[in-house]
Design a protein around this motif. Structure first.
Motif, PDB file in Angstrom:
ATOM      1  N   PRO A 240      13.770  47.438  62.376  1.00 26.30           N
ATOM      2  CA  PRO A 240      14.369  48.699  62.824  1.00 26.30           C
ATOM      3  C   PRO A 240      13.435  49.472  63.731  1.00 26.30           C
ATOM      4  N   PRO A 241      13.988  50.237  64.664  1.00 27.30           N
ATOM      5  CA  PRO A 241      13.145  51.068  65.537  1.00 27.30           C
ATOM      6  C   PRO A 241      12.334  52.064  64.727  1.00 27.30           C
ATOM      7  N   ALA A 242      11.224  52.465  65.281  1.00 25.23           N
ATOM      8  CA  ALA A 242      10.328  53.383  64.567  1.00 25.23           C
ATOM      9  C   ALA A 242      10.706  54.840  64.775  1.00 25.23           C
ATOM     10  N   LYS A 243      11.585  55.118  65.732  1.00 26.61           N
ATOM     11  CA  LYS A 243      11.851  56.514  66.077  1.00 26.61           C
ATOM     12  C   LYS A 243      12.675  57.250  65.020  1.00 26.61           C
ATOM     13  N   LEU A 244      13.398  56.541  64.177  1.00 30.99           N
ATOM     14  CA  LEU A 244      14.155  57.175  63.100  1.00 30.99           C
ATOM     15  C   LEU A 244      13.779  56.528  61.779  1.00 30.99           C
ATOM     16  N   PRO A 245      13.560  57.321  60.746  1.00 31.48           N
ATOM     17  CA  PRO A 245      13.152  56.745  59.455  1.00 31.48           C
ATOM     18  C   PRO A 245      14.313  56.065  58.751  1.00 31.48           C
ATOM     19  N   LEU A 246      13.992  55.001  58.016  1.00 27.31           N
ATOM     20  CA  LEU A 246      14.990  54.352  57.171  1.00 27.31           C
ATOM     21  C   LEU A 246      15.135  55.142  55.879  1.00 27.31           C
ATOM     22  N   PRO A 247      16.272  54.988  55.202  1.00 26.68           N
ATOM     23  CA  PRO A 247      16.409  55.619  53.887  1.00 26.68           C
ATOM     24  C   PRO A 247      15.288  55.180  52.963  1.00 26.68           C
TER      25      PRO A 247
ATOM     26  N   ARG B 161      19.757  46.129  59.313  1.00 29.53           N
ATOM     27  CA  ARG B 161      20.530  46.386  60.539  1.00 29.53           C
ATOM     28  C   ARG B 161      21.774  47.212  60.217  1.00 29.53           C
ATOM     29  N   MET B 162      22.459  46.890  59.128  1.00 28.05           N
ATOM     30  CA  MET B 162      23.654  47.641  58.739  1.00 28.05           C
ATOM     31  C   MET B 162      23.291  49.069  58.309  1.00 28.05           C
ATOM     32  N   VAL B 163      22.219  49.194  57.542  1.00 19.73           N
ATOM     33  CA  VAL B 163      21.750  50.519  57.120  1.00 19.73           C
ATOM     34  C   VAL B 163      21.441  51.376  58.336  1.00 19.73           C
ATOM     35  N   TRP B 164      20.796  50.749  59.302  1.00 20.20           N
ATOM     36  CA  TRP B 164      20.417  51.493  60.500  1.00 20.20           C
ATOM     37  C   TRP B 164      21.640  51.986  61.266  1.00 20.20           C
ATOM     38  N   LEU B 165      22.617  51.120  61.434  1.00 20.82           N
ATOM     39  CA  LEU B 165      23.813  51.496  62.182  1.00 20.82           C
ATOM     40  C   LEU B 165      24.568  52.634  61.489  1.00 20.82           C
ATOM     41  N   ILE B 166      24.637  52.567  60.165  1.00 20.82           N
ATOM     42  CA  ILE B 166      25.303  53.645  59.425  1.00 20.82           C
ATOM     43  C   ILE B 166      24.490  54.932  59.535  1.00 20.82           C
TER      44      ILE B 166
ATOM     45  N   ARG C 182      32.171  50.051  49.766  1.00 19.91           N
ATOM     46  CA  ARG C 182      32.561  49.513  48.452  1.00 19.91           C
ATOM     47  C   ARG C 182      33.645  48.445  48.553  1.00 19.91           C
ATOM     48  N   THR C 183      34.456  48.493  49.582  1.00 17.76           N
ATOM     49  CA  THR C 183      35.577  47.552  49.699  1.00 17.76           C
ATOM     50  C   THR C 183      35.297  46.413  50.685  1.00 17.76           C
ATOM     51  N   SER C 184      34.053  46.204  51.033  1.00 16.42           N
ATOM     52  CA  SER C 184      33.692  45.118  51.960  1.00 16.42           C
ATOM     53  C   SER C 184      32.378  44.503  51.508  1.00 16.42           C
ATOM     54  N   ASN C 185      31.946  43.502  52.235  1.00 14.11           N
ATOM     55  CA  ASN C 185      30.666  42.860  51.925  1.00 14.11           C
ATOM     56  C   ASN C 185      29.469  43.757  52.193  1.00 14.11           C
ATOM     57  N   LEU C 186      29.718  44.934  52.756  1.00 14.92           N
ATOM     58  CA  LEU C 186      28.637  45.900  52.934  1.00 14.92           C
ATOM     59  C   LEU C 186      28.010  46.289  51.600  1.00 14.92           C
ATOM     60  N   GLN C 187      28.812  46.269  50.547  1.00 14.80           N
ATOM     61  CA  GLN C 187      28.289  46.660  49.234  1.00 14.80           C
ATOM     62  C   GLN C 187      27.157  45.738  48.785  1.00 14.80           C
ATOM     63  N   TYR C 188      27.227  44.457  49.184  1.00 16.93           N
ATOM     64  CA  TYR C 188      26.175  43.510  48.804  1.00 16.93           C
ATOM     65  C   TYR C 188      24.953  43.649  49.700  1.00 16.93           C
ATOM     66  N   LEU C 189      25.169  44.069  50.915  1.00 21.16           N
ATOM     67  CA  LEU C 189      24.048  44.233  51.845  1.00 21.16           C
ATOM     68  C   LEU C 189      23.295  45.532  51.602  1.00 21.16           C
ATOM     69  N   LEU C 190      24.026  46.609  51.277  1.00 30.48           N
ATOM     70  CA  LEU C 190      23.407  47.919  51.118  1.00 30.48           C
ATOM     71  C   LEU C 190      22.935  48.168  49.688  1.00 30.48           C
ATOM     72  N   GLY C 191      23.659  47.624  48.730  1.00 33.94           N
ATOM     73  CA  GLY C 191      23.236  47.744  47.336  1.00 33.94           C
ATOM     74  C   GLY C 191      23.735  49.000  46.641  1.00 33.94           C
TER      75      GLY C 191
ATOM     76  N   GLU D 105      22.098  51.150  44.823  1.00 35.51           N
ATOM     77  CA  GLU D 105      21.214  52.314  44.954  1.00 35.51           C
ATOM     78  C   GLU D 105      21.576  53.133  46.188  1.00 35.51           C
ATOM     79  N   TRP D 106      21.825  52.424  47.298  1.00 31.44           N
ATOM     80  CA  TRP D 106      22.222  53.122  48.528  1.00 31.44           C
ATOM     81  C   TRP D 106      23.539  53.862  48.314  1.00 31.44           C
ATOM     82  N   ILE D 107      24.488  53.197  47.671  1.00 30.37           N
ATOM     83  CA  ILE D 107      25.803  53.805  47.443  1.00 30.37           C
ATOM     84  C   ILE D 107      25.675  55.045  46.570  1.00 30.37           C
ATOM     85  N   SER D 108      24.927  54.934  45.477  1.00 28.74           N
ATOM     86  CA  SER D 108      24.761  56.069  44.560  1.00 28.74           C
ATOM     87  C   SER D 108      24.108  57.254  45.245  1.00 28.74           C
ATOM     88  N   LYS D 109      23.116  56.954  46.070  1.00 27.25           N
ATOM     89  CA  LYS D 109      22.410  58.022  46.776  1.00 27.25           C
ATOM     90  C   LYS D 109      23.349  58.778  47.710  1.00 27.25           C
ATOM     91  N   HIS D 110      24.211  58.067  48.393  1.00 28.42           N
ATOM     92  CA  HIS D 110      25.115  58.713  49.341  1.00 28.42           C
ATOM     93  C   HIS D 110      26.322  59.356  48.641  1.00 28.42           C
TER      94      HIS D 110
END
Length: 609
Positions: free
Chosen positions: A416-423, A436-441, A477-486, A488-493
């Protein structure tokens, strides 16, 4: 006296690999080929008497089937007339070769050697004709699908030899367990193999190979044409619209499947079987037949991706991923079928297509990211609803994750680019495609933060953020994104959504609640009670009129907000209403000032959003 053009009768096990020109016609030049052991040693094991007998037997059989001297031989097929006699014919030719080897070593000037050479030439012409007829008349039975089907259903059928035929009856080569088509395929393959072995051991490999290549290559080329695979020029690509491009890609995807499961697979099986006697000939034949078609097939994605980047919607990325998936899934077969050094160009084209497709997918996803950042819509969404950008981005990402395994390969080295922090929950152990998916979201959420500022009312900004982030979570939650993001990410958001909703409630309904005193049961005059009821009525109606235009798209979030507002507002108002409604005076005054019962308030709230 032997002629100068007489073929070499000695074969060396260490002879160089076979090579030939695809357009050359049969010649009389001498070629060296690997030959079965019996051909090198059998000549020394026969006597003068045996020579005469073998020559006589060979002459009778060969001249019987000589089309130039026998009407029967001219109009009858040896291998279709009698399998037993075909077997005997092959045996006579092999014996004739042994005789020639003996005569060369015993008396190179013998007239018998000249006679034997003449018979051999006649026999080779006959076998060339039979070889051509079997290949031509069995196109349907020797099509790659039939051959590959035969190979799968009857692995042992290919090992059936001419020695299994006896008493003049045709043997059921394929057995009772396979179809008539597969049986015909097996019989034809066995006949071709016996002819090829005889011609190769006799020094006539080039003629045999020429016939085989000519017919089999035409079958492959015709199949490619029927599958819609054709060479496309740059000018054609530049003029191609989206519908035509997608049709070309769909044809290509189908062609890859058919080619790898039947076409090239079956052709490799047939080639390996017919030319089992020589690895170099097997390789040369298959390369000549399949290399051009395979190179065209596997190289086509490189041509198509050059157009896919121009003037096409972002959905075209899915077609590129389909092509990448097809090559990736069949890569083991590609390496196996085209494992020869002479077919390395086919493997190379497939690999280059994977690289080009990978580069294009990465480029298109970067462009997609840029389109999120540069979304220029200025008008706020009515009622704080879900923004079209959110709908587009999340729909696109959720569909992309259907290709998670392929994307994991494509983005394996992405950082991921350094200009924006990751969660904070993300760390180096997370896969690149997940990052990559986390970054795009994250890019989307940042853009939504900017768009929330378009609302004049802060409370509506919070409702907008709650609605949009809730939509993001729902798609995760209704796509394969749930397996990629996990989780913890879902609960946080989800916690962020609750915070946005709470801020919206506080800013929107706080003014209604502030109409009521902190001490709900405190004594007050009739005038004070009437004023509080009047203020409450006004604030409730004004807030309701504003909020009835607002929306909460997600049913679960909508019920949660309404339940929360109802619980806070109705319970407080009910206590005040029950305590002070009598303070306003007569029944008429109650109806005038305490216009809303707690039940009325609850009903009002139930109609919101």
């Amino acid at each position: 006296m032997p002629t100068k053009g007489m073929r070499s009768l000695f074969f060396h096990p260490k002879a160089p690999s076979f090579s030939f020109s695809s357009h050359s016609s049969p010649s009389r030049s001498s070629i060296s080929f690997p030959t079965p052991q019996r051909s090198r040693s059998a000549g020394s094991n026969i006597s003068e008497t045996m020579v005469d007998e073998m020559l006589e037997n060979a002459a009778v059989m060969i001249m019987k089937w000589n089309p130039e001297s026998s009407a029967f031989g001219r109009h009858t097929s040896l291998f279709y007339e009698s399998k037993k006699e075909a077997q005997q014919y092959i045996k006579c030719v092999n014996d004739l070769q042994r005789v020639m080897q003996f005569l060369v070593s015993d008396d190179p000037t013998s007239e018998k050697l000249v006679h034997a050479q003449s018979l051999m030439q006649i026999a080779m012409k006959r076998l060339q004709k039979e070889f051509y007829q079997i290949l031509s008349m069995n196109r349907a039975h020797l099509d790659p699908e039939s051959v590959s089907s035969r190979s799968r259903s009857s692995r042992t059928a290919s090992s059936t030899s001419d020695d299994d035929i006896d008493d003049g009856e045709d043997k059921d080569f394929a057995g009772d367990t396979i179809s008539n088509v597969e049986q015909a395929s097996t019989m034809a393959m066995t006949d071709l193999k016996s002819i090829a072995e005889c011609m190769i051991s006799s020094g006539y490999a080039k003629e045999c190979v020429h016939i085989y290549n000519m017919i089999r290559k035409s079958i492959i080329d015709e199949a490619m044409y029927k599958l819609g695979v054709e060479r496309i020029s740059s000018s054609q690509i530049n003029k191609m619209d989206r519908e035509i491009l997608e049709l070309k890609i769909q044809n290509w995807l189908n062609a890859v499947k058919v080619s790898m499961t039947t076409l090239f697979y079956g052709e490799r099986i047939l080639c390996d079987h017919v030319f089992d006697v020589s690895k170099s000939i097997r390789e040369s034949c298959f390369a000549h037949i399949a290399r051009e078609a395979a190179t065209l097939l596997f190289g086509l994605p490189q041509v198509l991706v050059s157009k896919s980047k121009k003037n096409y919607p972002e959905e075209i990325i899915f077609r590129l991923l389909d092509m990448y998936t097809a090559i990736s899934e069949y890569w083991p077969e590609i390496e196996s079928i085209f494992g020869f050094e002479s077919t390395a160009t086919a493997r190379s084209e497939a690999l280059n297509s994977l690289i080009r497709l990978s580069e294009s997918v990465r480029s298109m996803l970067s462009e997609f990211e840029t389109s999120i950042q540069k979304d220029s819509s200025k008008s706020p969404v009515t009622g704080g609803g879900v923004h079209p950008l959110t709908l587009r981005v999340m729909s696109h990402l959720s569909l992309l994750t259907d290709y998670s395994n392929v994307l994991a390969d494509i983005f394996i080295d992405w950082t991921p680019p350094a200009k924006l922090p990751l969660p904070e929950s993300e760390d180096s152990s997370v896969s690149a495609i997940s990052l990559r998916m986390v970054w795009l979201i994250l890019v989307l959420v940042c853009r939504l933060d900017d768009k929330a500022k378009q609302y004049k009312e802060v409370s509506l900004s919070y409702l907008f953020l709650a609605n949009n982030l809730q939509h993001v979570i729902s798609k995760v939650r209704t796509s394969n994104l749930q397996y990629l993001l996990g989780e913890e990410w879902i609960s946080k958001h989800e916690a962020k959504v609750r915070q946005f909703a709470a801020n919206y409630e506080r800013l929107t309904w706080g003014v209604v609640l502030s109409s009521l005193p902190e001490n709900l049961s405190a004594e007050m005059s009739s005038q004070e009670a009437r004023l509080i009821f009047r203020n409450f009525n006004f604030n409730l109606e004004e807030t309701f009129q504003k909020q009835k235009l607002n929306v909460v798209a997600d049913a679960k979030l909508r019920d949660e907000i309404k339940a929360s507002v109802t619980k806070k507002l109705v319970s407080v108002y009910k206590e005040f209403y029950d305590t002070h409604k009598v303070s306003v005076g007569s029944v008429r005054n109650v109806a005038m000032y305490a216009r809303f019962t707690p039940e009325d308030v609850a009903h009002y709230l139930s109609d919101l959003y």
